[in-house]
Design an enzyme around this catalytic site. Structure first.
Site, short mmCIF file in Angstrom:
data_model
loop_
_atom_site.label_atom_id
_atom_site.label_comp_id
_atom_site.label_asym_id
_atom_site.label_seq_id
_atom_site.Cartn_x
_atom_site.Cartn_y
_atom_site.Cartn_z
N SER A 105 1.03 -1.14 -0.04
CA SER A 105 0.01 0.09 0.05
C SER A 105 0.98 1.31 0.01
CB SER A 105 -0.82 0.11 1.19
OG SER A 105 -0.16 0.12 2.52
N LYS A 106 0.09 2.29 0.13
CA LYS A 106 0.92 3.57 -0.08
C LYS A 106 1.88 3.89 1.00
CE LYS A 106 1.08 8.09 -1.59
NZ LYS A 106 1.80 8.12 -3.09
N ARG A 107 1.77 3.18 2.59
CA ARG A 107 2.63 3.56 3.35
C ARG A 107 4.07 2.68 2.99
NH1 ARG A 107 -1.13 -0.10 5.49
NH2 ARG A 107 -0.19 -2.18 5.84
#
Length: 324
Positions: A254-256
């Site tokens: 994911s974005k993290r």
């Protein structure tokens, strides 16, 4: 109409930018069909109008073309079974609901999400759809239904048959789900929105899809869909489920974990061939990541090479992708 050619599809939800996990599923599905000289369909699963946006749909098509993937039928290309947006296919879903009702496969359910989560007898359900239902509302009398309907609009649920569902997965091999896998599931929500399981089966039947390759997270949807195919009197496609991409911490990529959308990677100067080769290596299709176009990978497509387990990336996975 009889099917003489292999037909596959990629059916994303345009609720955000296309990310690497989606791209992997799209690439593997595309390679499977092109290796058999088949036809590819792009279908947008945009029933959730609050989350799905036209801008995301346009970006999705652009990203896939940039990656080197193409299709014979889709929202932009048209085709004999248009429209290719689920939001425009409601009449077909209502027709299927009518068939299922007449055959006794559906019942009204007044349970809320909280009711299901708190019920000790509720099946585990699916990760993507929440808790399943053990079928308490199946046993309501007409008077009880009327009383509850006065307070709450019901959803429509499909009653899962009380038997196991075995099938041959093109990547995972033989898979057997136990009786009632996931519990009875919603085919139309209380607010009138058609459930994912019904929509995807109705569309795959209508569009003559013969092969479905998708992410591992949808593996447990298969028994529900097999039950729907059977209830609608249609032969199911061949199913295969490819690996998920996980971040270094073991959670879904994911974005993290850094830039994960194709648009972001493209903006950073990453060539499409670098992403394609990296995805092919991460999934096990090739041994060493090397720049390649999807067309160049058709010759090496072997479903037995594709990993059955999730792919956990290391801490410097993104740096390895970047141009020198």
């Amino acid at each position: 109409m009889s099917v003489t050619r292999v037909r596959g599809r990629f059916a994303p939800t345009p609720s955000g930018r296309l990310h690497l996990g989606n791209a992997l599923s799209a690439l593997l599905a595309w390679l499977q069909i092109r290796a058999e000289s088949g036809e590819m369909i792009l279908r947008l699963e945009d029933l959730d109008r609050a989350r799905c946006k036209p801008a995301y749909a346009a970006q999705l098509l652009e990203d896939m073309r940039w990656l080197g993937l193409d299709w014979e039928e889709g929202p932009d290309a048209g085709g004999p079974w248009a429209p290719y947006e689920q939001s425009l296919r409601s009449e077909r879903y209502e027709e299927a609901l009518g068939i299922l009702k007449r055959e006794g496969h559906l019942y009204e359910c007044f349970c809320s999400r909280a009711d299901l989560l708190s019920a000790a007898s509720a099946p585990h359900g699916l990760a993507s759809e929440g808790a399943g239902c053990a079928g308490e509302c199946r046993r309501l009398t007409e008077a009880q239904k009327a009383e509850r309907a006065a307070k709450k609009s019901p959803a429509l649920r499909f009653a899962m048959p009380d038997r196991a569902f075995p099938f041959a997965d093109g990547i995972a091999g033989t898979v057997v789900f136990p009786a009632g896998a996931g519990g009875d599931f919603v085919v139309r929500r209380a607010d009138g929105v058609i459930g994912y399981q019904l929509a995807v089966v109705v569309d795959d039947i209508a569009m003559r899809v013969t092969d479905v390759l998708r992410g591992w997270d949808l593996l447990d949807s298969t028994p529900r869909q097999l039950a729907l195919y059977e209830a609608l009197g249609a032969a199911p496609p061949r199913f295969a489920h490819g690996p998920l991409l996980l971040g270094p911490d073991g959670s879904r990529l994911s974005k993290r974990h850094g830039s994960v959308s194709l648009a972001e990677l493209r903006e950073q100067g990453l060539p499409a061939e670098r992403i394609v080769g990296w995805l092919a290596a991460a999934s096990g299709l090739i041994e060493i990541a090397t720049d390649a176009s999807p067309r160049e990978l058709v010759a090496v497509w072997r479903p037995e090479r594709v990993k059955r387990e999730a792919v956990r990336l290391n801490e410097d996975w993104l740096a390895a992708l970047m141009p020198d």
